[in-house]
Structure formats: C-alpha cells, structure tokens
Design a protein around this motif. Structure first.
Motif, mmCIF file in Angstrom:
data_model
loop_
_atom_site.group_PDB
_atom_site.id
_atom_site.type_symbol
_atom_site.label_atom_id
_atom_site.label_comp_id
_atom_site.label_asym_id
_atom_site.label_seq_id
_atom_site.Cartn_x
_atom_site.Cartn_y
_atom_site.Cartn_z
ATOM 1 N N GLU A 18 0.834 -1.207 0.000
ATOM 2 C CA GLU A 18 0.000 0.000 0.000
ATOM 3 C C GLU A 18 0.869 1.257 0.000
ATOM 4 O O GLU A 18 0.592 2.224 -0.732
ATOM 5 C CB GLU A 18 -0.917 -0.007 1.214
ATOM 6 N N PHE A 19 1.930 1.262 0.803
ATOM 7 C CA PHE A 19 2.835 2.412 0.849
ATOM 8 C C PHE A 19 3.453 2.669 -0.521
ATOM 9 O O PHE A 19 3.492 3.814 -0.996
ATOM 10 C CB PHE A 19 3.937 2.163 1.883
ATOM 11 N N MET A 20 3.927 1.617 -1.181
ATOM 12 C CA MET A 20 4.536 1.777 -2.503
ATOM 13 C C MET A 20 3.502 2.239 -3.523
ATOM 14 O O MET A 20 3.772 3.120 -4.349
ATOM 15 C CB MET A 20 5.180 0.471 -2.934
ATOM 16 N N SER A 21 2.332 1.657 -3.472
ATOM 17 C CA SER A 21 1.280 2.013 -4.428
ATOM 18 C C SER A 21 0.907 3.487 -4.338
ATOM 19 O O SER A 21 0.662 4.149 -5.354
ATOM 20 C CB SER A 21 0.036 1.151 -4.185
ATOM 21 N N GLU A 22 0.903 4.002 -3.134
ATOM 22 C CA GLU A 22 0.476 5.386 -2.942
ATOM 23 C C GLU A 22 1.588 6.396 -3.208
ATOM 24 O O GLU A 22 1.311 7.594 -3.345
ATOM 25 C CB GLU A 22 -0.047 5.567 -1.519
ATOM 26 N N ASN A 23 2.838 5.937 -3.319
ATOM 27 C CA ASN A 23 3.945 6.888 -3.426
ATOM 28 C C ASN A 23 4.812 6.738 -4.678
ATOM 29 O O ASN A 23 5.712 7.560 -4.895
ATOM 30 C CB ASN A 23 4.826 6.778 -2.177
ATOM 31 N N LEU A 24 4.582 5.708 -5.481
ATOM 32 C CA LEU A 24 5.365 5.550 -6.704
ATOM 33 C C LEU A 24 5.080 6.671 -7.693
ATOM 34 O O LEU A 24 3.934 7.123 -7.837
ATOM 35 C CB LEU A 24 5.037 4.213 -7.381
ATOM 36 N N LYS A 25 6.110 7.099 -8.401
ATOM 37 C CA LYS A 25 5.917 8.032 -9.508
ATOM 38 C C LYS A 25 5.209 7.319 -10.663
ATOM 39 O O LYS A 25 5.240 6.102 -10.755
ATOM 40 C CB LYS A 25 7.263 8.570 -10.000
ATOM 41 N N TYR A 26 4.610 8.095 -11.547
ATOM 42 C CA TYR A 26 3.986 7.562 -12.764
ATOM 43 C C TYR A 26 2.958 6.470 -12.438
ATOM 44 O O TYR A 26 2.724 5.566 -13.245
ATOM 45 C CB TYR A 26 5.045 6.971 -13.712
ATOM 46 N N ARG A 27 2.324 6.550 -11.271
ATOM 47 C CA ARG A 27 1.506 5.425 -10.805
ATOM 48 C C ARG A 27 0.444 4.984 -11.813
ATOM 49 O O ARG A 27 0.174 3.784 -11.961
ATOM 50 C CB ARG A 27 0.832 5.773 -9.466
ATOM 51 N N ASP A 28 -0.138 5.919 -12.534
ATOM 52 C CA ASP A 28 -1.173 5.541 -13.494
ATOM 53 C C ASP A 28 -0.607 4.740 -14.660
ATOM 54 O O ASP A 28 -1.362 4.067 -15.378
ATOM 55 C CB ASP A 28 -1.881 6.788 -14.041
ATOM 56 N N ASN A 29 0.709 4.811 -14.858
ATOM 57 C CA ASN A 29 1.345 4.080 -15.953
ATOM 58 C C ASN A 29 2.258 2.965 -15.438
ATOM 59 O O ASN A 29 3.156 2.512 -16.143
ATOM 60 C CB ASN A 29 2.157 5.047 -16.829
ATOM 61 N N VAL A 30 2.012 2.561 -14.216
ATOM 62 C CA VAL A 30 2.798 1.493 -13.600
ATOM 63 C C VAL A 30 1.863 0.350 -13.206
ATOM 64 O O VAL A 30 0.823 0.576 -12.584
ATOM 65 C CB VAL A 30 3.553 1.993 -12.349
ATOM 66 N N VAL A 31 2.233 -0.859 -13.581
ATOM 67 C CA VAL A 31 1.543 -2.055 -13.120
ATOM 68 C C VAL A 31 2.287 -2.529 -11.870
ATOM 69 O O VAL A 31 3.459 -2.911 -11.945
ATOM 70 C CB VAL A 31 1.548 -3.157 -14.195
ATOM 71 N N LEU A 32 1.622 -2.484 -10.739
ATOM 72 C CA LEU A 32 2.258 -2.867 -9.481
ATOM 73 C C LEU A 32 2.068 -4.375 -9.273
ATOM 74 O O LEU A 32 0.951 -4.870 -9.138
ATOM 75 C CB LEU A 32 1.659 -2.088 -8.314
ATOM 76 N N SER A 33 3.176 -5.074 -9.262
ATOM 77 C CA SER A 33 3.167 -6.532 -9.217
ATOM 78 C C SER A 33 3.719 -7.025 -7.890
ATOM 79 O O SER A 33 4.611 -6.412 -7.307
ATOM 80 C CB SER A 33 4.023 -7.074 -10.375
ATOM 81 N N VAL A 34 3.194 -8.160 -7.411
ATOM 82 C CA VAL A 34 3.742 -8.789 -6.217
ATOM 83 C C VAL A 34 4.256 -10.181 -6.563
ATOM 84 O O VAL A 34 3.812 -10.809 -7.516
ATOM 85 C CB VAL A 34 2.718 -8.855 -5.059
ATOM 86 N N HIS A 35 5.190 -10.641 -5.744
ATOM 87 C CA HIS A 35 5.979 -11.832 -6.052
ATOM 88 C C HIS A 35 6.229 -12.553 -4.727
ATOM 89 O O HIS A 35 7.317 -12.530 -4.194
ATOM 90 C CB HIS A 35 7.280 -11.330 -6.712
#
Length: 393
Positions: free
Chosen positions: A283-300
């Motif tokens: 959640e912290f990364m999702s809310e603070n990454l740059k370019y968030r609308d153009n980033v697919v946030l993946s978990v592993h």
C-alpha cells in the motif's frame, strides 16, 4: 510459471483497481513506514533459484533446484538393490546426497509441453526463464521463438540481473519475439548491501539505473517495443523509503506511458512478517510511486512461512495489480505462491480469473509427468483427498 490472466475488477478497501494475477536482515522502522521482522535470512546466490516454469503470474522454464527436483521419495534414498554389490564407502551416503544424485532436469520437449499447458490454461504472460544463466535456458527461449510456439496474444517474460553482459545475452535470446517483458533486478536489502555486496545505497541505485538505461538503449537499437519490469530483490528486507527511492529512479529512466506501462515488482524474497505487514508495504509503494497511473504494481510472494496465499490476497486488496506465482507452489523466479489456489479462491468469491482450471486432474497429470514431482493429496482444490473426510462421523 505463468501470469494470471486479467480478471474482472474487484472492490478493494484501499484501491478499486485490480489488473491481473499473473501464471515473487534487519529492517529499520523509519518515518513510521511498515517493515517486517528482524530475522531476514541472507541469500547470496548470483542468480535466482530456478524451477521448471513459473507463473508470473509468468511461467518460468528454468531448471529445477536441488530442493525442487527430487525425482523419487526420499525414503528410497540410501537403499541398496538386492542384487547390487557395493562397498560400504559407496553406499554410505546421506539422504541428502542421494537426493541430489536423483535430480533430473526437464528436457527441452518437456519444457515445451509444460509451456503449452500454461497457454491452454489461459496465461497471457509466461516467464520462460533466465536465458543468460545457462545454454539450456537460452536454447529453450530460442526454440519457442524459432518454432513459432508463442501465440500472438501471449507475452513471454525473461529475467536478467542488472549486469551488462547478462543483459546483452538476454536481448540476443529474445530477438524475433513479438511480445516480451524484460525483467531487471538487483538486490536492495540491508543484509545483502552490508554483508554480500558491501556497497552503500548510492552504489545500489547506480547499479539499477545503469541496468535500466541499458535496457532502454538496446530496445531502441533493435526497434522493438518491449515492456520492462524492475524488482528490488529482497524488497521485504529493504527500508521502505529506500525501496521507493530506487524504484522511482528506475521509473525516471523508463518514463512509462499509458501505451507502454512499466512493471514494478515487489518480491517477498524472504518471508518474515505477517501478511498484513506485507500488504501495508504494498500500500505504501502504491500510494507513493511516480507515474503510478502508468505502472503495473506486481507482487511476487514466497511461501517460506506458509502464508504465500494470504500475503497475496491482502496485497491485492492493498493495491497490487498483478501477481507472479507458480503451479502448485513449485518455483522461484516468479516467487512460489500457488497460482491455482489464488485463482480458484478468487472464483469462489465471484471474481473471474480468466484461467481454465476445469480439468485439474489433467493439469496434475502433466505437471507430475514433466516435473517428476508429486501433488500432495491435501493440496487445495487439486489433491486427491481434498474432498475426502475420515473423521468417522
């Protein structure tokens, strides 16, 4: 082994955007940001551990590791054949030594058979391995491309360290492929920075940025339109502010756009916290990454503590768009959470994963044939005894 196909949108507590699930020290409590526990194990391998083919929710087709590739039950190890005459020295081997001797890698044709199974199930992103790691993996990648075995609607994913000669070898391996994700990584955890690489944060960022720049340069030179993915390996052992800083530095190189988004993949390389802690980190990364609308946030996620499925489900609720995993939890390069359990859990809650698991016995049969591994009788959904009870009532 594969990436889960895109499912329908799910109402989340913190985000209303779920894209896909795709067939994966010492932490400092800084600035109130969520971190894990204090007992991260140090991993020093120079290449990620391989498995057959992994779901990244992509399919890896790397060779199996020592712990994954045992072809016979351990209880058979150390037994002498009735008609064998061996010296005590020859036969006095440990169970572990015998197990190592029993390892048998998947053949090229078995890898192809498994790849086709993943395609039939419906995976649209399939990790096919680490082409620069061995000639076997390089050959498998080239075979898929040269035999035209990759459907037009399927993207293969390849893994590479942030090292120049490995990146260049990787680009040679994918030449001619239509749809490719190039997955770049370097380790960022406190333990590996201090104990393995002995480098400060600035040098670790430099490694990632130079790798990202080389990917961009090679893509422009060959005229391709590859998608890029970056993982801060050992993310869960990394201070959250530093993980954010290095991911944003890579994104500043790629400058993702709507038509060509980047993937930021956050692996639980070592599991050492409760699932809600991992979800808070996502959640912290999702809310603070740059370019968030153009980033697919993946978990592993990995399953070291037996919480891989729980980690994943809470991470999706916390903002993750994509999941890397494996069939039956057998894998490494896309983590080792079981994508079948995840997909069918989603389906049970009314979310269509767009993966066809209607014939699980056939999937089990092919999996056991090509991997020489056994699906546990109590494996969720697929085990032979999963619908049986022996309570006596």
């Amino acid at each position: 082994i594969g990436v889960l196909g895109k499912g329908e949108k799910v109402q989340k507590q913190t985000r209303t955007k779920t894209d896909t699930i795709e067939a994966a020290s010492e932490l400092e409590q800084e600035k109130g940001m969520p971190t894990g526990s204090d007992d991260e194990k140090v991993k020093t391998e120079t290449t990620p551990k391989g498995t057959e083919e992994e779901v990244t929710a992509v399919t890896e087709s790397p060779e199996r590791t020592e712990t994954e590739d045992i072809a016979e039950p351990l209880e058979q190890a150390g037994k002498r054949g009735d008609d064998e005459k061996k010296t005590d020295e020859q036969t006095e081997q440990t169970v572990e030594e015998k197990a190592q001797n029993m390892m048998e890698h998947m053949s090229l044709e078995e890898k192809i058979e498994f790849f086709k199974l993943l395609v039939d199930v419906g995976f649209k992103e399939i990790e096919v391995g680490f082409p620069a790691a061995s000639e076997t993996e390089y050959e498998f990648c080239r075979t898929l491309i040269e035999r035209n075995l990759i459907p037009d609607d399927v993207t293969i994913q390849v893994l590479t360290q942030a090292r120049e000669h490995i990146i260049k070898k990787t680009f040679e391996a994918i030449e001619g492929a239509k749809n490719v994700i190039v997955h770049l990584y370097n380790s960022t955890s406190v333990a590996q920075r201090e104990q393995v690489f002995k480098k400060d944060k600035e040098h670790i960022i430099q490694i990632a940025v130079e790798g990202a720049e080389l990917l961009q340069k090679l893509m422009e030179e060959n005229g391709g339109k590859y998608r890029f993915e970056y993982s801060p390996e050992s993310f869960t052992g990394t201070e959250m502010d530093f993980a954010l800083e290095i991911c944003n530095a890579v994104l500043d190189v790629w400058k993702p756009k709507k038509e060509l988004p980047a993937i930021i993949n956050l692996p639980a390389t070592v599991s050492h916290s409760l699932p809600h802690v991992y979800a808070s980190q996502i959640e912290f990364m999702s809310e603070n990454l740059k370019y968030r609308d153009n980033v697919v946030l993946s978990v592993h996620p990995h399953n070291d503590r037996g919480t891989g499925v729980a980690d994943t489900e809470l991470a999706v609720l916390a903002g993750a768009d994509r999941v890397e995993g494996t069939l039956f939890g057998n894998g490494e390069r896309t983590g080792n959470v079981d994508i079948i359990t995840l997909a069918l859990n989603m389906y049970a809650h009314g979310v269509e994963p767009n993966l066809d698991f209607t014939d699980l016995p056939h999937i089990v049969k092919v999996y056991e044939k090509v991997t020489r591994m056994h699906v546990y009788e109590r494996q969720p959904y697929a085990g032979k005894l999963v619908f049986a009870a022996f309570s006596g009532s």
